[in-house]
Design an enzyme around this catalytic site. Structure first.
Site, mmCIF file in Angstrom:
data_model
loop_
_atom_site.group_PDB
_atom_site.id
_atom_site.type_symbol
_atom_site.label_atom_id
_atom_site.label_comp_id
_atom_site.label_asym_id
_atom_site.label_seq_id
_atom_site.Cartn_x
_atom_site.Cartn_y
_atom_site.Cartn_z
ATOM 1 N N ASP A 1 2.181 5.191 2.697
ATOM 2 C CA ASP A 1 2.913 6.878 2.892
ATOM 3 C C ASP A 1 3.663 7.214 3.091
ATOM 4 O O ASP A 1 4.830 5.872 3.681
ATOM 5 C CB ASP A 1 2.052 7.041 4.250
HETATM 6 N N1 URA Z 1 -3.013 3.312 5.052
HETATM 7 C C1 URA Z 1 -2.359 4.265 5.461
HETATM 8 O O1 URA Z 1 -2.807 4.934 6.006
HETATM 9 N N2 URA Z 1 -1.203 5.020 5.869
HETATM 10 C C2 URA Z 1 -0.278 3.906 4.691
HETATM 11 O O2 URA Z 1 0.257 4.183 4.466
HETATM 12 C C3 URA Z 1 -1.370 3.094 3.938
HETATM 13 C C4 URA Z 1 -2.897 1.986 4.706
#
Ligand code: URA
Length: 242
Positions: A101
């Site tokens: 993310d």
């Molecule tokens: N899980 C998440 O919620 N975000 C990420 O970036 C990776 C795994």
């Protein structure tokens, strides 16, 4: 035109040193003719055979990036935000292996090897991913246990996961939990914690299989070694059989 040993090494067949030895030993043919001179050059239009194997000459590249927070995992962002591609220098068209993310930091692989990407992101290969999550609130170990046995997110139960409580900060009312998962669903870690009532306020991927962030600081990257690439391939074959 590039030196033959470099072309062989870049193909992932073996190291450059080993390639030099193979050339000296007469094990390399260019367009059907034996080449034993280490200064020889060839191009991608030549047919190169090493120990009887025709080389795949696509230039494969494998990068391990320490993604900072505030960078998107796409090749092109419609909102013009900084992308992971802005952080690496390459003449190849690379793609991320999975996704982190915008506000998540940590280990992200980038490559133009679509075959390896598909193997690594396929859930049947159960590649281990280790995250460090800072949570709002003081975690209840019983809820973590429940989550680790599999919890429904987006209408589907997650596979089993592992957790370790690393730190509880009563003053700040936060908890630090290490979570190991074997899938790569969208926002999986945040959704898993949310499902047991906790908001993730900071998230970092510390490990992807045997690869970690040692030697890198946020925003830095390095190329994988041939040995690491081979290990990733071997691992996906082995785990896929389990
Ligand atoms: N899980 C998440 O919620 N975000 C990420 O970036 C990776 C795994």
């Amino acid at each position: 035109m590039e030196r033959l040993q470099k072309i062989i090494a870049n193909s992932g067949y073996c190291s450059r040193r080993k390639a030099e030895q193979l050339i000296i030993d007469g094990k390399v043919l260019v367009n059907g003719r034996q080449v034993t001179d280490l200064g020889s050059k060839a191009s991608s239009s030549d047919v190169i055979t090493v120990e009887g194997h025709a080389l795949k000459l696509e230039n494969k590249e494998y990068i391990l990036l320490y993604k900072p927070r505030g960078v998107v995992t796409t090749t092109n962002d419609e909102k013009n935000r900084k992308t992971v591609m802005d952080l690496v220098e390459s003449t190849n068209r690379l793609y991320p292996v999975g996704r982190l993310d915008y506000d998540t930091s940590g280990l992200l692989l980038l490559t133009n090897d679509g075959q390896l990407t598909n193997l690594l992101i396929h859930p049947s290969n159960k590649v281990e991913k280790v995250y460090l999550a800072k949570l709002q609130g003081i975690v209840d170990p019983a809820l973590l246990k429940k989550m680790s046995l599999g919890i429904v997110i987006d209408g589907k139960k997650t596979a089993k996961s592992k957790f370790k409580i690393k730190k509880i900060d009563k003053k700040k009312n936060t908890s630090l939990v290490e979570l190991t998962i074997y899938e790569g669903r969208n926002h999986q870690v945040k959704k898993m914690f949310k499902a047991i009532g906790y908001d993730v306020i900071k998230l970092k991927r510390e490990r992807f299989s045997f690869l970690d962030l040692k030697g890198l600081t946020s925003g830095e990257y390095r190329h994988l070694s041939i040995k690491e690439v081979k290990t990733l391939y071997a691992l996906t074959k082995k785990q896929g059989r389990d």
